[in-house]
Design a protein around this motif. Structure first.
Motif, short mmCIF file in Angstrom:
data_model
loop_
_atom_site.label_atom_id
_atom_site.label_comp_id
_atom_site.label_asym_id
_atom_site.label_seq_id
_atom_site.Cartn_x
_atom_site.Cartn_y
_atom_site.Cartn_z
N CYS A 4 56.13 48.93 38.91
CA CYS A 4 55.50 49.24 37.63
C CYS A 4 56.34 48.71 36.47
CB CYS A 4 55.31 50.75 37.48
SG CYS A 4 53.97 51.41 38.47
N GLU A 5 57.62 48.90 36.56
CA GLU A 5 58.48 48.49 35.46
C GLU A 5 58.41 46.98 35.27
OE1 GLU A 5 62.59 49.66 35.79
OE2 GLU A 5 63.10 48.46 34.02
N ARG A 6 58.52 46.24 36.39
CA ARG A 6 58.49 44.79 36.29
C ARG A 6 57.14 44.30 35.77
NH1 ARG A 6 59.08 39.25 38.77
NH2 ARG A 6 61.33 39.18 38.56
N ALA A 7 56.08 44.99 36.18
CA ALA A 7 54.74 44.56 35.76
C ALA A 7 54.39 45.08 34.36
CB ALA A 7 53.70 45.04 36.77
N GLN A 8 55.25 45.93 33.80
CA GLN A 8 54.97 46.56 32.49
C GLN A 8 53.65 47.32 32.54
OE1 GLN A 8 57.72 46.92 30.72
NE2 GLN A 8 57.21 45.70 28.92
N VAL A 9 53.54 48.14 33.59
CA VAL A 9 52.33 48.92 33.77
C VAL A 9 52.75 50.37 34.03
CG1 VAL A 9 50.44 49.39 35.40
CG2 VAL A 9 50.91 47.04 34.67
N ARG A 10 52.04 51.33 33.44
CA ARG A 10 52.40 52.72 33.62
C ARG A 10 51.93 53.23 34.98
NH1 ARG A 10 55.33 50.64 30.61
NH2 ARG A 10 53.70 49.72 29.37
N LYS A 11 52.66 54.25 35.44
CA LYS A 11 52.40 54.82 36.76
C LYS A 11 50.93 55.16 36.97
CE LYS A 11 54.93 56.29 40.33
NZ LYS A 11 55.87 57.39 40.02
N GLY A 12 50.32 55.80 35.97
CA GLY A 12 48.92 56.20 36.09
C GLY A 12 48.00 55.02 36.34
N SER A 13 48.27 53.91 35.66
CA SER A 13 47.44 52.72 35.85
C SER A 13 47.57 52.17 37.26
CB SER A 13 47.83 51.64 34.84
OG SER A 13 47.48 52.04 33.54
N PHE A 14 48.80 52.25 37.79
CA PHE A 14 49.01 51.78 39.16
C PHE A 14 48.00 52.44 40.09
CE2 PHE A 14 50.57 52.03 43.41
CZ PHE A 14 51.31 50.87 43.63
N TYR A 15 47.92 53.77 40.00
CA TYR A 15 47.05 54.49 40.92
C TYR A 15 45.59 54.45 40.48
CZ TYR A 15 51.06 55.93 43.58
OH TYR A 15 52.17 55.90 44.37
N HIS A 16 45.35 53.84 39.32
CA HIS A 16 43.95 53.54 38.98
C HIS A 16 43.48 52.34 39.81
CE1 HIS A 16 40.32 52.86 36.67
NE2 HIS A 16 40.69 51.60 36.50
N PHE A 17 44.39 51.40 40.04
CA PHE A 17 44.01 50.17 40.75
C PHE A 17 44.24 50.25 42.26
CE2 PHE A 17 44.91 48.47 36.45
CZ PHE A 17 43.66 47.94 36.19
N PHE A 18 45.26 51.01 42.66
CA PHE A 18 45.60 51.05 44.08
C PHE A 18 45.73 52.49 44.57
CE2 PHE A 18 47.35 47.14 42.27
CZ PHE A 18 46.68 46.20 43.04
N ALA A 19 45.27 52.72 45.78
CA ALA A 19 45.29 54.07 46.33
C ALA A 19 46.70 54.49 46.72
CB ALA A 19 44.35 54.16 47.52
N VAL A 48 49.26 45.47 50.86
CA VAL A 48 48.20 44.74 51.58
C VAL A 48 47.55 43.73 50.63
CG1 VAL A 48 45.93 44.95 52.64
CG2 VAL A 48 47.74 46.53 53.27
N ALA A 49 47.24 44.18 49.41
CA ALA A 49 46.63 43.28 48.43
C ALA A 49 47.58 42.13 48.08
CB ALA A 49 46.27 44.06 47.17
N ALA A 50 48.87 42.43 48.02
CA ALA A 50 49.86 41.40 47.71
C ALA A 50 49.91 40.35 48.82
CB ALA A 50 51.24 42.03 47.51
N LEU A 51 49.90 40.82 50.08
CA LEU A 51 49.88 39.89 51.22
C LEU A 51 48.63 39.01 51.15
CD1 LEU A 51 51.07 42.28 54.08
CD2 LEU A 51 52.24 40.20 53.35
N ARG A 64 49.23 41.59 37.50
CA ARG A 64 50.67 41.69 37.25
C ARG A 64 51.35 42.57 38.29
NH1 ARG A 64 49.36 42.79 31.95
NH2 ARG A 64 50.44 44.79 32.05
N LEU A 65 50.67 43.66 38.69
CA LEU A 65 51.23 44.54 39.71
C LEU A 65 51.39 43.79 41.03
CD1 LEU A 65 49.30 47.86 38.94
CD2 LEU A 65 51.79 47.54 38.88
N ILE A 66 50.38 43.03 41.39
CA ILE A 66 50.44 42.28 42.65
C ILE A 66 51.57 41.26 42.60
CG2 ILE A 66 49.23 40.54 44.01
CD1 ILE A 66 46.66 42.12 43.59
#
Lengths: 203, 203
Positions: free
Chosen positions: B32-47, B54-57, B9-11
């Motif tokens: 994060c808001e659009r993906a309905q994901v909390r900030k902490g989770s974002f940085y769990h998946f991406f540095a 880069v992952a999105a590309l 969802r983040l991607i």
DNA sequence: CTCGAACTTGACTAAACAGTCATCTCCCAC
DNA sequence: GTGGGAGATGACTGTTTAGTCAAGTTCGAG
């Protein structure tokens, strides 16, 4: 510090910084620092960051216009105008590389395609300049058709196609910091008009 | 909330937001808001934000690759591959307009030309994808030359020219939110290869 | 000299920014 | 059933952002 030209310095700093990176990556603080102007003075001259960028687009375009007026001078044959334009692009971007250290392509095109979504004053100004530039080509194509130097057809569509090719080459040149494609424009751009190559001088 | 797909969802949110506006204008919070994901989770998946982009590309390019593999399938004649490619671009951007409400052009090209100055991982990835795409054209041109369907010459230079025309048309389509130029690509793109128009089926 | 307008200054605000972290919850392997 | 790892959470930090403002300075016109 020289007096009176703070406004000009701000505009020049905006052009330099935004052209070499991007609209979104350049802050008001960064512009102020490069221009050696304090924050308060910035907002004395400009209502907002967008306001400055619109002025920067205007200023930059104004400096290009006399050059284009010469390149596309009606005192020359229409196809010669186009040929001079193609040559001019490579030369100009060579200067830009000398000045900024890399090929940067089209200033207003970079800003315009970045600010495309929300219809701001910046996006409107960039589009306006883009259309003004295309009209130079359109006019030369029309004149060429009128004197039979180009096969007749829709001059607007022909200009759109040629313009797409030229701006595409400029964008590629920017991304790869490579002048090669632009240097070949005097030969290759004619293809977009359905011609095999540059017109013979004696034609 | 569905489980396990937060990363995806983040991607997808990053692709949607950045493609419709720009890299610089989209914040981690907005993604994060659009993906309905909390900030902490974002940085769990991406540095970092760049890491996500880069992952999105990569993800976006991976989704296009099978389509291009089909369009440029070696089971078809080289010129037919190109013809299908030109047709595909207009159709694809039509879908994009249906999905996003406007013509958006090339995702990686928009990102690439914005992040051109500082050589980040994002810029490198965008360039890599751009080159990979050009290689599809290059290969078709080479094959066409080999079987005499195109006049022989430098296939890399020919592909560069055609690629500049196509990406230029896509960029113009984005700026003016206009599909017309793209819809005409099946006729006009051949000009960039020095051909007057689409190849005859019987040739 | 003196007044006011143009311009300058630096400190200020409030929001947005990227990124951190300890803690909690779930669920599966054992 | 339980230990552990993957994932989720929201409060947090420090920085940067655009934009504000009151108090200056400069300078030419009257």
């Amino acid at each position: 510090m020289s007096r009176g030209d703070a406004r000009d310095r701000l505009i020049q700093a905006a052009i330099d910084l935004i052209w070499t990176s991007s609209y979104g990556a350049v802050s008001v603080d960064a512009i102020c620092e490069r221009a050696q102007v304090r924050k308060g003075s910035f907002y004395h001259f400009f209502a907002s960051k967008d306001d400055l960028v619109v002025a920067a687009l205007d200023t930059h375009w104004s400096s290009r216009r006399p050059v284009l007026d010469d390149v596309f001078s009606a005192s020359r044959a229409p196809l010669e105008r186009l040929q001079r334009y193609f040559t001019h692009i490579g030369e100009r971007q060579g200067e830009v590389r000398g000045q900024y250290g890399r090929v940067l392509g089209c200033f207003h095109h970079a800003v315009g395609s970045e600010c495309v979504q929300r219809p701001t004053a910046v996006a409107a100004k960039a589009q306006e300049i883009s259309l003004a530039l295309r009209r130079y080509i359109e006019s030369a194509v029309r004149d060429a058709q009128a004197e039979g130097a180009l096969p007749s057809g829709d001059p607007v569509a022909a200009a759109k196609g040629l313009f797409a090719y030229v701006t595409g080459a400029l964008a590629q040149a920017r991304v790869h910091d490579d002048l090669e494609l632009l240097r070949q424009l005097p030969q290759t751009a004619w293809l977009a008009l359905g011609m095999a190559g540059p017109p013979k001088p004696g034609a």
